[in-house]
Structures are given as C-alpha cells and as structure tokens.
Enzyme design. Structure first.
Site, PDB file in Angstrom:
ATOM      1  N   TYR A  72      31.224  45.306  74.999  1.00  0.00           N
ATOM      2  CA  TYR A  72      32.475  45.948  75.388  1.00  0.00           C
ATOM      3  C   TYR A  72      32.455  47.399  74.936  1.00  0.00           C
ATOM      4  CZ  TYR A  72      37.537  46.806  75.589  1.00  0.00           C
ATOM      5  OH  TYR A  72      38.786  47.314  75.872  1.00  0.00           O
TER       6      TYR A  72
ATOM      7  N   LYS B 290      37.107  53.704  64.638  1.00  0.00           N
ATOM      8  CA  LYS B 290      37.567  52.813  63.581  1.00  0.00           C
ATOM      9  C   LYS B 290      37.440  53.404  62.179  1.00  0.00           C
ATOM     10  CE  LYS B 290      36.705  48.748  66.470  1.00  0.00           C
ATOM     11  NZ  LYS B 290      38.084  48.539  66.880  1.00  0.00           N
TER      12      LYS B 290
ATOM     13  N   ASP C 239      26.663  52.456  71.008  1.00  0.00           N
ATOM     14  CA  ASP C 239      28.110  52.355  70.793  1.00  0.00           C
ATOM     15  C   ASP C 239      28.302  51.787  69.385  1.00  0.00           C
ATOM     16  OD1 ASP C 239      30.772  51.708  70.616  1.00  0.00           O
ATOM     17  OD2 ASP C 239      30.888  50.687  72.554  1.00  0.00           O
TER      18      ASP C 239
END
Length: 476
Positions: free
Chosen positions: A193, A316, A288
């Site tokens: 994702y 994050k 990623d």
C-alpha cells in the site's frame, strides 16, 4: 536478516523464549503470592466491567456526520466485527477509551509513536514552538534541522522535500520518477500500500483488503493503465515485466518490509535482485519507508538490509505523531522538483513548525544508545511468546519481527506475499482480536496490518500481553 517464525511458534534466530524467561524466575514469596491473587481478582473484575457503551454512542453519532463514522476505513473494525473503540487519551505504551478501559497499545498511531505516546520531552518542545505559532506558510529554521537529520540518517537521501502525509509523499515521488526518466510505467507489488492516490490503488492490500475490495470505485482506468503488478518476493515475475515492457518502466516502488498485508519480510536475495534489475533497465528503485523508516534501524530498511534505493518516501516517525511525509533521494533527481526544476509539487502546511519539532525530538531520542537493541529484545519476547501460547492451544500460526515491527498470521505459513497472507484464518483472528480487547490489549483491527512496539513498552507490558493471549487462545 529479518527474524521470522514459521509454523506454530517456531522461532529462527531467537536468543530466548518467554517461557525460558518465566522459568528463570524464583518462586514467589507468601506476600507476592497474595499480590498475584489480588491482581487476578482485579483483572477478573476489570473483565466483568468491560463496556463500550460510550464508544457505541459516539460512533453511532459519528455515522451521521462522517462516511462510515470514521476518517480512515480500518478504524471502523469492518474486518474484526463488533464495536469500534473511541479513544480518549494516550500515554507511554497505554491508551484509554471514552469508557475508561485501559489498553496496552501495539498500534502506536500506526507507527509514529516509537518512543511512546505523549512523550514529555516532545510535548514540552511542542508547547514552546506553539508560542511562536502553529503554521507560517513560509520557511522556518526547523525545516533545515529536520532535513539535515534525515539526510544524515538515510543512505539514499541527499535532498528531501517535506509534505503532509505518506500518500502525498508517494504521489510526489511517482511524479518525480516519471519526470526524471521520461517514462510512464511503474511496478508495484500485490498487497503493498502506497497511499490512496489513483495509480496505487491496484491490488493494494491494507485498508482496501479490509473492505474486501480489489480496487476502489472512482479510479479511472487511465489512472492505473501504466501500473504493473507482481507478487512480492517473486523475482521471476519482475524480470518478466521488464522484458515485456522493455524501455518503458520508470520505476519500481515497494515496501521493503511489507506492513500492509500483515508483516512480510523480503527473502534473502530479493532486495539485492531488485536493485540489480532496475539498474540494468535504467529504472529507479523506490523504497516506501513510511512505515519502516527509522523503525527497523535509524537508517531505515535500506540501512538494515544494506540496499540503497534511488528514491525514498518517509512519514509517521519523522513527524513524531503529527501529520507529515517526505520524499528524497539523489541530488540529481531531487533537483527536478520545483522551484529548483520543472516538476511541480507544493503544500501550504508542508514543513510546518509543529511537525518539524515533534520529528526532531523523536529522532533525537532514537539516537540514544541501545534504543534499537531494546526494541529488538521486547519485540522478540512478544512475538515468540504469542506464538508459543498459540502452539500450546493448538492453533496454526506463523509470524516474525524486525526491531519494533512485527506480525503474525493464523496459518501454518510461511507467508511470503499477499496471496499467502490471504490464507490466514481471518475469522479466527477476529475472535482473537475481540478477546484481546477485553483483556486490555489493543492490536491493529485487521489481519492485514503490522504491529508496532515502542521504547515505552515495559517487560510487564509484554508479560501481560502474552498472558492475555494465552487466555484468549484457550477460548477461541
């Protein structure tokens, strides 16, 4: 290499198991036996009083105000059933919901809370920053400080652009890869994702898998026409895609350790092979690292595995829990980004002082000696303890961890890709999940999400979690 466990509680590369730790303890004294008895009584009383009445009331009201009652789909508990939890506060490794229930948290705001929730030093720094304002829409010195820290830490990054989310970072890096190479096709892996931008919503795992949707309605065919997919850990499939689309592939993007199909590490030669193949085909390799960045090691997965991609996305942790994202890479590539170059990307709140402050102080804490060794130790004990408890109760399970990132599946395994992950007994996971909530343990409400530990988790948190899992395994 990654510490992975296959079969029922069988560990590879473990120094000790939780059972050995417990066996090494001396027999409790008379007073301590009384304390244990009282603790059990308190736990039993807590279980009896477990209620989600206020959560239910607030969530029912939310459904009239927001689609599905949430602002991110996995929060709705669709894949685990039952009542979503509405949280009130967090501190350290614990969370409290609006009904007063307390949980040991292994979600960590989906990864950012690596030093623990509401860290006192971070909060104090934010309070000082807020006195100067929350957003300038103009350059501020804090951007330079965090940029220097990121560039120094992450092997692939020579220049960085801050944005406001992981999705935004992946959107920007994809546009940059196409601008730099002059090609349009990209390769992504099934179950990986990269945010909810149109080109990535193809076999995307995570929240999409939670809803049982193969793709998202509303994504035009043209947006995904140039997106090619392959099974994770399958080198032959990648070689075939490059051969079939010779000269047309701009980049290959992946989570170096998958966290959005559950925790799935790469095979030993996988990342090295991807680096070789992309170089041979004049394509860019993009990691990623929104999840893995500063979590698997201070330099992320690329430092952990010794692979330097061309471009990297982050998020994050570098915002310490505030909205943030970033992409970066080699200087010659990054100088394509406006205003240095012609590839346009902008954001009003990008580099805002609050996110920069939280990120700076989070990374400073991670630099302290022993941080990643501690994460490795407690996550080892947690995962091995859960798998041991599952084995004792007769459940088929497999799982693994790296530093402060982990996962487990209700299947014999091994799990090397999204197809393998889907063999997990999702119904059993849902029962396990609801049972653990009642025991005061909060995991991600989906079989297809990784879990996270933090520096705030204690040995007592780990022991309580394993004991709770043992009780739940006996019931499901």
């Amino acid at each position: 290499m990654a510490a992975t466990f296959t079969g029922v509680g069988v560990g590879i590369g473990l120094s000790c198991s939780t059972s050995k730790i417990l066996q090494s303890k001396t027999s409790p004294s008379r007073s301590s036996r009384y304390y244990v008895k009282m603790t059990v009584s308190v736990e039993e009383e807590k279980k009896k009083s477990f209620t989600l009445q206020k959560s239910e009331e607030i969530f029912n009201a939310a459904k009239e105000l927001m689609p599905g009652g949430v602002n991110s789909p996995v929060r709705a508990f669709k894949s685990v059933g039952g009542q979503p939890i509405v949280m009130d506060s967090v501190k350290g490794s614990h969370m409290w919901d609006v009904d007063g229930n307390e949980y040991i948290d292994y979600v960590g705001s989906w990864g950012p809370a690596i030093i623990g929730h509401a860290d006192d030093e971070v909060l104090a720094a934010l309070a000082e920053t807020m006195k100067k304002g929350t957003s300038f829409g103009a350059p501020c010195p804090l951007e330079n400080i965090l940029a220097e820290m990121v560039i120094k830490a992450v092997p692939s990054i020579e220049m960085v652009r801050f944005v406001n989310s992981g999705t935004e970072a992946c959107m920007g890096v994809l546009r940059l890869a196409r601008a730099f190479t002059g090609k349009e096709k990209i390769i992504k892996f099934e179950g990986c994702y990269h945010g909810h931008a149109d080109p990535f919503l193809v076999k995307a795992g995570s929240g999409v898998a939670t809803l049982g949707l193969p793709d998202s309605p509303g994504v035009p065919q043209g947006a995904t026409y140039e997106t090619l997919t392959a099974p994770y850990n399958d080198i032959e499939a990648i070689e075939n895609l490059f051969e079939t689309n010779k000269g047309g592939i701009a980049a290959l993007i992946l989570e170096p350790v998958v966290g959005n199909s559950g925790f799935i590490p790469p095979k030993s030669d996988f990342l090295h092979a991807l680096s070789r193949i992309t170089k041979e085909n004049n394509a860019l390799l993009i990691f990623d690292e929104v999840m893995t960045g500063f979590r698997l090691s201070y330099g992320g997965a690329q430092e952990y595995f010794g692979i330097t991609p061309d471009l990297t996305t982050l998020g994050k942790i570098i915002g310490g829990g505030l909205p943030v994202g970033a992409y970066g890479g080699r200087r010659e590539i990054m100088e394509m980004v406006a205003p240095a170059g012609p590839m346009y990307q902008a954001g009003t709140l990008s580099g805002n002082p609050l996110a920069m402050t939280a990120g700076i102080h989070t990374l400073k804490r991670l630099q302290k000696p022993g941080s990643y060794e501690y994460l490795d130790k407690i996550t080892n004990q947690l995962v091995q303890g859960i798998l041991d408890a599952g084995k004792k109760a007769g459940h088929a399970m497999c799982g693994g961890y790296i530093a402060g990132m982990f996962g487990f599946f209700f299947t014999e395994g091994p799990v090397h890709n999204f197809s393998d992950a889907k063999k997990s007994d999702a119904a059993k996971f849902a029962r396990f999940y609801r049972g653990m909530l009642e025991e005061g343990v909060y995991f991600a409400p989906s079989q297809f999400e990784a879990g996270f530990t933090s520096l705030a988790h204690t040995a007592e948190d780990i022991e309580q979690t394993i004991s709770a899992a043992d009780r739940v395994f006996q019931r499901i």
